[in-house]
Design a protein around this motif. Sequence first.
Motif, PDB file in Angstrom:
ATOM      1  N   VAL A 131      16.414  41.533 -15.653  1.00 19.22           N
ATOM      2  CA  VAL A 131      15.329  42.393 -15.102  1.00 19.22           C
ATOM      3  C   VAL A 131      14.497  41.664 -14.400  1.00 19.22           C
ATOM      4  CG1 VAL A 131      13.265  43.702 -15.781  1.00 19.22           C
ATOM      5  CG2 VAL A 131      15.424  44.090 -17.033  1.00 19.22           C
ATOM      6  N   LYS A 132      14.265  40.356 -14.529  1.00 25.41           N
ATOM      7  CA  LYS A 132      13.404  39.600 -13.701  1.00 25.41           C
ATOM      8  C   LYS A 132      13.931  39.381 -12.341  1.00 25.41           C
ATOM      9  CE  LYS A 132       9.842  36.941 -12.882  1.00 25.41           C
ATOM     10  NZ  LYS A 132      10.233  36.047 -11.602  1.00 25.41           N
ATOM     11  N   ASP A 133      15.222  39.227 -12.336  1.00 30.79           N
ATOM     12  CA  ASP A 133      16.020  38.933 -11.081  1.00 30.79           C
ATOM     13  C   ASP A 133      16.074  40.220 -10.192  1.00 30.79           C
ATOM     14  OD1 ASP A 133      17.672  37.383  -9.232  1.00 30.79           O
ATOM     15  OD2 ASP A 133      19.466  38.731  -9.834  1.00 30.79           O
ATOM     16  N   LEU A 134      16.143  41.340 -10.878  1.00 25.40           N
ATOM     17  CA  LEU A 134      16.365  42.346 -10.038  1.00 25.40           C
ATOM     18  C   LEU A 134      15.007  42.965  -9.752  1.00 25.40           C
ATOM     19  CD1 LEU A 134      17.433  45.367  -9.161  1.00 25.40           C
ATOM     20  CD2 LEU A 134      17.239  46.250 -11.473  1.00 25.40           C
ATOM     21  N   PHE A 135      14.034  42.543 -10.419  1.00 27.39           N
ATOM     22  CA  PHE A 135      12.548  42.808  -9.699  1.00 27.39           C
ATOM     23  C   PHE A 135      12.367  42.056  -8.735  1.00 27.39           C
ATOM     24  CE2 PHE A 135       8.390  41.048  -9.863  1.00 27.39           C
ATOM     25  CZ  PHE A 135       7.452  42.050  -9.859  1.00 27.39           C
ATOM     26  N   ASP A 136      12.803  40.650  -8.714  1.00 26.84           N
ATOM     27  CA  ASP A 136      12.477  39.740  -7.586  1.00 26.84           C
ATOM     28  C   ASP A 136      13.174  40.077  -6.364  1.00 26.84           C
ATOM     29  OD1 ASP A 136      10.835  37.983  -9.173  1.00 26.84           O
ATOM     30  OD2 ASP A 136      12.750  36.642  -9.694  1.00 26.84           O
ATOM     31  N   GLN A 137      14.509  40.653  -6.473  1.00 25.57           N
ATOM     32  CA  GLN A 137      15.067  41.231  -5.448  1.00 25.57           C
ATOM     33  C   GLN A 137      14.294  42.630  -4.686  1.00 25.57           C
ATOM     34  OE1 GLN A 137      17.440  39.840  -4.053  1.00 25.57           O
ATOM     35  NE2 GLN A 137      18.027  38.484  -5.700  1.00 25.57           N
ATOM     36  N   LEU A 138      13.981  43.287  -5.628  1.00 24.58           N
ATOM     37  CA  LEU A 138      13.099  44.469  -5.140  1.00 24.58           C
ATOM     38  C   LEU A 138      11.802  44.308  -4.490  1.00 24.58           C
ATOM     39  CD1 LEU A 138      13.903  46.753  -8.272  1.00 24.58           C
ATOM     40  CD2 LEU A 138      14.498  47.433  -6.099  1.00 24.58           C
ATOM     41  N   ILE A 139      11.078  43.208  -4.940  1.00 25.74           N
ATOM     42  CA  ILE A 139       9.933  42.687  -4.415  1.00 25.74           C
ATOM     43  C   ILE A 139      10.081  42.044  -3.035  1.00 25.74           C
ATOM     44  CG2 ILE A 139       8.118  40.796  -4.471  1.00 25.74           C
ATOM     45  CD1 ILE A 139       7.118  43.418  -6.070  1.00 25.74           C
ATOM     46  N   ALA A 140      11.000  41.310  -2.964  1.00 21.69           N
ATOM     47  CA  ALA A 140      11.406  40.653  -1.700  1.00 21.69           C
ATOM     48  C   ALA A 140      11.634  41.588  -0.444  1.00 21.69           C
ATOM     49  CB  ALA A 140      12.678  39.728  -1.880  1.00 21.69           C
ATOM     50  N   LYS A 141      12.369  42.714  -0.942  1.00 21.71           N
ATOM     51  CA  LYS A 141      13.049  43.704   0.157  1.00 21.71           C
ATOM     52  C   LYS A 141      11.722  44.788   0.457  1.00 21.71           C
ATOM     53  CE  LYS A 141      17.407  43.256   0.867  1.00 21.71           C
ATOM     54  NZ  LYS A 141      17.947  43.023   2.381  1.00 21.71           N
ATOM     55  N   SER A 142      11.058  44.926  -0.578  1.00 18.18           N
ATOM     56  CA  SER A 142       9.509  45.699  -0.434  1.00 18.18           C
ATOM     57  C   SER A 142       8.818  44.968   0.610  1.00 18.18           C
ATOM     58  CB  SER A 142       9.025  45.790  -1.763  1.00 18.18           C
ATOM     59  OG  SER A 142       7.593  46.300  -1.456  1.00 18.18           O
ATOM     60  N   ASN A 143       8.683  43.442   0.457  1.00 16.85           N
ATOM     61  CA  ASN A 143       7.896  42.773   1.372  1.00 16.85           C
ATOM     62  C   ASN A 143       8.649  42.786   2.979  1.00 16.85           C
ATOM     63  OD1 ASN A 143       5.794  42.142  -0.291  1.00 16.85           O
ATOM     64  ND2 ASN A 143       6.821  40.294  -1.139  1.00 16.85           N
ATOM     65  N   GLN A 144      10.110  42.493   2.670  1.00 13.86           N
ATOM     66  CA  GLN A 144      10.604  42.620   4.187  1.00 13.86           C
ATOM     67  C   GLN A 144      10.498  44.013   4.763  1.00 13.86           C
ATOM     68  OE1 GLN A 144      14.753  41.724   3.635  1.00 13.86           O
ATOM     69  NE2 GLN A 144      15.399  42.127   5.705  1.00 13.86           N
ATOM     70  N   TYR A 145      10.588  45.009   4.218  1.00  8.70           N
ATOM     71  CA  TYR A 145      10.352  46.350   5.046  1.00  8.70           C
ATOM     72  C   TYR A 145       8.917  47.021   4.666  1.00  8.70           C
ATOM     73  CZ  TYR A 145      15.476  45.572   5.571  1.00  8.70           C
ATOM     74  OH  TYR A 145      16.363  44.938   5.747  1.00  8.70           O
ATOM     75  N   LYS A 146       7.818  46.221   4.424  1.00  7.09           N
ATOM     76  CA  LYS A 146       6.686  46.824   3.880  1.00  7.09           C
ATOM     77  C   LYS A 146       6.206  47.777   5.151  1.00  7.09           C
ATOM     78  CE  LYS A 146       3.989  42.820   5.385  1.00  7.09           C
ATOM     79  NZ  LYS A 146       2.885  41.777   4.971  1.00  7.09           N
ATOM     80  N   ASP A 147       6.624  47.478   6.506  1.00  3.75           N
ATOM     81  CA  ASP A 147       6.010  48.362   7.750  1.00  3.75           C
ATOM     82  C   ASP A 147       6.761  49.293   8.168  1.00  3.75           C
ATOM     83  OD1 ASP A 147       3.490  46.585   7.590  1.00  3.75           O
ATOM     84  OD2 ASP A 147       4.608  45.241   8.544  1.00  3.75           O
TER      85      ASP A 147
END
Length: 444
Positions: A131-147
């Motif tokens: 779950v933590k690994d999936l969470f990290d992937q989601l956060i990374a993508k969220s930051n990448q495409y935040k704009d």
Amino acid sequence: MKLWEKDFEINSEIERFTVGRDREMDLYLAPYDVLGSMAHITMLESIGLLGKDELPVLLRELRSIYEQTQRGEFEIEEGIEDVHSQVELMLTRRLGDMGKKIHSGRSRNDQVLVDLKLFTRAKIREVAEAVKDLFDQLIAKSNQYKDVLMPGYTHLQVAMPSSFGLWLGAYAESLADDMLFLQAAWRMTNRNPLGSAAGYGSSFPLNRQMTTDLLGFDSMDYNVVYAQMGRGKMERNVAFAIATIAGTMAKLAMDACLFNSQNFSFVKLPKECTTGSSIMPHKKNPDVFELIRSKSNKLQGLPQQITLMMNNLPVGYFRDLQIIKEVFLPAFDELLDCLKMTAYIINKVEVNEHLLDNPMYDPMFSVEEVNRLAAAGMPFRDAYKKVGLDIEAGRFTPDKHIHHTHEGSIGNLCNDRIEALMQSVFEGFAFERVSEAEKKLLEV
């Protein structure tokens, strides 16, 4: 061999029916049965039920059996009823009567209870890490495409501006809440039932605190009757934690299938993660997410299955509880598979950064215009009506430069706070304490 065997043979069809899939299911529990036995006999020696010269010999053989389980070489032989019988048989073959002493002060009831607790807490750790690994992937993508903006929907109708950062971050925060359920399941699981025997304790002066410490449990199930009543209850509680994680993944999988379709084209799945058609050469199907959706929906039914199996059972042990293993034990591998597949694809997914070039999405900026007019002094209801009439008349021209600043909005995702929340929950498991106890038990 049966631990309860006397001087008569049971009908073979009755044996087949009552054993069921127990031998198959017990392979999941084999290493944990050995760990439980190692702690139990260490305690037996401390209260004088094993000789000081016998304990190291038994521990050495149990470590050898444990290593077999880790190499995938352990098997429950034909005619052997369960994992407990197999381990005791292996010891007796190697050590003679000494091997028969390990069952003093316990029953198969508390033996399987501790096996299930040890298995479940190990699997909860694997799930938490996945779950933590999936969470990290989601956060990374969220930051990448935040704009990068995308339409938000209500009723499957284009509603208001959202962003890929907001969308992906929402699932990350959902997993942080799911982890709270998992931590609660961990705390209820990480209590020691060993020493409750058949549910009514033992006349031997067992040291239950000693086995609790040896196995790295937080505490024990104190009341021996309640320890036995915990069979099924633990599985049901853990199943609810599994179900809440599965619910988040099912929703994400549905979004991925929808947003990947040509009608949306919001995201592009990596082509190596899609499948084709036998007749349509253009197809790139999101089969992985379709299967994740279905498997996750199946997992959401697990608490109800377990509840129905144990419903209305009075106090004490009943064979009904055996069947719970058939749905509970394999569920972890299915959940872990889904989590790992989802994390892998999220890491590689691409988003359509020019999505809003399509004028069909222009109306989603209507609320922004209403708010702009209201901020300039026009009454909100008048602004609402004006913008609505402009849209109907084809006069509405959106301003796509939006400015959201409050916590959790497009311009202020609060991903750092969400990460801190997840980290706090993850650290609260204190997995290291359990690892150290098990490592010490297995040391030569």
